[in-house]
Each structure stands twice: as structure tokens, then as C-alpha cells.
Design a protein around this motif. Structure first.
Motif: not given
Length: 130
Positions: A10-17, A48-63
Motif C-alpha cells: 500500500t502507499n499509505e504511511t503509518t506513524s512508524e514510517d 556501534k553498528h556493523s553494516t554486514r552483520c545480520g544480528i547488528s541489523r536486527m538489533v538496531i531495527k529493534q532499538f
């Protein structure tokens, strides 16, 4: 149309977006000294974030999804470990925190008051340092 929107999007945006995280880039050793000094007037957190690490990517999204603190209450810095490993090493030396990735370090009055790595990052209650 609800099921079709789930399938085709959908093209709708939410407050999280619209949520904007007040990241400041940490990109120099000189800036690190300024950040430590800055912590005398406002608490500082360095992610401190590693852009190649899946765990780092998941943690920063949660953060980011849980982050609610105003920029005037806490200064939030982002360090790309792959491009600025020398800064990460200096952080460990100056703040006496062993390097981890991902890692969150909270500095107040020039001292490390909290740090965590990996999934433990999201268990730090940043509001207690405001």
C-alpha cells in the motif's frame, strides 16, 4: 481491500514510517573527544553498528522501533564499525569498554555509565540517565 494491500502493498504511511531517530554520525577521533566532553552537559549514547552483520541489523531495527527519547534529552551517535574501526578501538581504550558488535555505550559526565552488546542493548533503560 485489506487482504490485497497485505499481498501487493500500500502507499499509505503509518506513524512508524514517520518516526525519525536523532542519529548523529561519529566519524573522527577528534569528534570522540568532543562527545566525551559533551557528556558533561547531556547524556550521550554511542551505537556501534556493523553494516554486514545480520544480528547488528536486527538489533538496531529493534532499538530504533523502541526509541522514544527527545534529541534535547540525550545525544545519540552512530558509529559504522566497518568504516571507522580506529574510532571503535579508541572508544574501548578511552572508556574502558571491551569492543563488541553491535554495542551501545552510554556516557554521562565523561564516564561510561552503561554498556551492552547484541540483544542486551535493548534492555538498557536509557531514560534513567536523563
Amino acid at each position: 481491500m485489506g487482504i490485497l494491500n497485505k499481498i501487493f502493498g500500500t502507499n499509505e504511511t503509518t506513524s512508524e514510517d514517520k518516526k525519525v531517530i536523532p542519529w548523529n554520525q561519529l566519524q573522527s577521533l577528534e569528534q570522540l573527544n568532543e562527545i566525551i566532553e559533551e557528556s558533561k552537559s547531556i547524556p550521550v549514547a554511542v551505537f556501534k553498528h556493523s553494516t554486514r552483520c545480520g544480528i547488528s541489523r536486527m538489533v538496531i531495527k529493534q532499538f530504533e522501533s523502541n526509541y522514544t527519547i527527545e534529541a534535547s534529552q540525550l545525544k545519540l551517535y552512530y558509529l559504522d564499525l566497518l568504516n571507522y574501526r580506529d574510532i571503535s578501538n579508541e572508544i574501548g581504550h578511552k572508556l574502558q569498554v571491551m569492543h563488541q558488535s553491535p554495542q551501545l555505550i552510554v556516557i554521562k559526565n565523561t564516564e561510561t555509565v552503561a554498556h551492552a552488546s547484541h540483544y542486551e542493548i535493548n534492555s538498557i533503560d536509557l531514560e534513567q540517565f536523563i
